[in-house]
Design an enzyme around this catalytic site. Structure first.
Site, PDB file in Angstrom:
ATOM      1  CG  ASN A  14      -1.888  -1.110   1.229  1.00 11.67           C
ATOM      2  OD1 ASN A  14      -2.694  -1.223   0.315  1.00 11.67           O
ATOM      3  ND2 ASN A  14      -1.821  -1.972   2.231  1.00 11.67           N
ATOM      4  CG  ASP A  71       7.424   3.345  11.412  1.00 11.64           C
ATOM      5  OD1 ASP A  71       7.338   2.221  10.888  1.00 11.64           O
ATOM      6  OD2 ASP A  71       6.992   3.577  12.565  1.00 11.64           O
ATOM      7  CG  PHE A 151      -3.221   1.254   3.531  1.00 11.92           C
ATOM      8  CD1 PHE A 151      -2.934   2.359   2.746  1.00 11.92           C
ATOM      9  CD2 PHE A 151      -2.351   0.955   4.580  1.00 11.92           C
ATOM     10  CE1 PHE A 151      -1.815   3.144   2.992  1.00 11.92           C
ATOM     11  CE2 PHE A 151      -1.226   1.728   4.836  1.00 11.92           C
ATOM     12  CZ  PHE A 151      -0.952   2.828   4.046  1.00 11.92           C
ATOM     13  CG  HIS A 179      -0.104  10.446   7.171  1.00  9.91           C
ATOM     14  ND1 HIS A 179      -1.425  10.494   6.798  1.00  9.91           N
ATOM     15  CD2 HIS A 179       0.260   9.154   7.064  1.00  9.91           C
ATOM     16  CE1 HIS A 179      -1.843   9.278   6.505  1.00  9.91           C
ATOM     17  NE2 HIS A 179      -0.826   8.442   6.650  1.00  9.91           N
TER      18      HIS A 179
END
Ligand code: IMP
Length: 196
Positions: A14, A71, A151, A179
């Site tokens: 994704n 992350d 997702f 983000h």
């Protein structure tokens, strides 16, 4: 940059899809399969930044290529920042996105403060030097999931200024405000500034 190619240090399809759409035509991005690296990268830091750095450093130290990793965590104010760095495994190892959302909604039952944000850090290692880029999307947690796009936690996250969840927006709309979109645009700005 080695032959103008950067390796995106992630095994998450994704993220690859979203990031490729943002970098298409700007940079050639390779995947872990291109360097024969296993998809399970170490992610044991207690922070989002630390995990991004850990994954990029692992690839650089073991494969010697320019690379970046990413992350992300969902930070919910009323849950003291949870699930945060534990976003991927909030409902436990081996649980899926639906289980994670269900647990968030159970913990948020009866909670009036629905404020939350997605926080992303990209760690780039270029010519052995490390650079970090952040992105934040502020919003609220819905009471009921809605939408089938995106997702992860997208069906329960409504970005501020919108009446839809991330899962109800088109890919382009999500990328414009997300983000990850913000962090990738900072990465692109940095990389393009090197060529001038
Ligand atoms: P990680 O960055 O791969 O550790 O992912 C953290 C967790 O946040 C995973 O459960 C992802 O599904 C979720 N996540 C990451 N990015 C997004 C996003 O853009 N929308 C919704 N969930 C996300």
């Amino acid at each position: 940059m080695n032959g103008n190619r950067l390796i995106f240090a992630t095994g998450n399809p994704n993220k690859i899809r979203e990031v490729h759409e943002l970098l298409e035509g700007i940079f050639e991005v390779g995947g872990l399969q291109d360097i024969g690296c296993p998809f399970d990268l170490p992610e044991t830091s207690p922070t989002i930044e630390g995990n991004a750095q850990q994954k990029a450093r692992y690839v650089f130290e073991n494969y010697g290529v320019d690379c970046f990793s990413e992350d992300t965590g969902l930070e919910i104010e009323a849950l003291n920042g949870e699930p945060g760095v534990n976003s991927a495994h909030f409902a436990g190892e081996g649980r899926n996105a639906q289980d994670n959302m269900d647990l968030v909604l159970r913990k948020m039952a009866g909670e009036a403060n629905r404020k939350a944000r997605f926080y992303t850090v990209i760690a780039l290692i270029l010519n052995g030097e490390e650079h970090l880029f952040e992105g934040i999307a502020e919003g609220t947690i819905r009471h009921v999931p809605s939408g089938i796009g995106g997702f992860g936690y997208d069906p329960i996250f409504q970005p501020n200024g919108f009446e839809h969840t991330f899962a109800e927006l088109t890919k382009q709309e999500k990328n414009e405000i997300s983000h990850r979109g913000q962090a990738v645009r900072k990465l692109v700005k940095f990389l393009t500034s090197l060529n001038h």
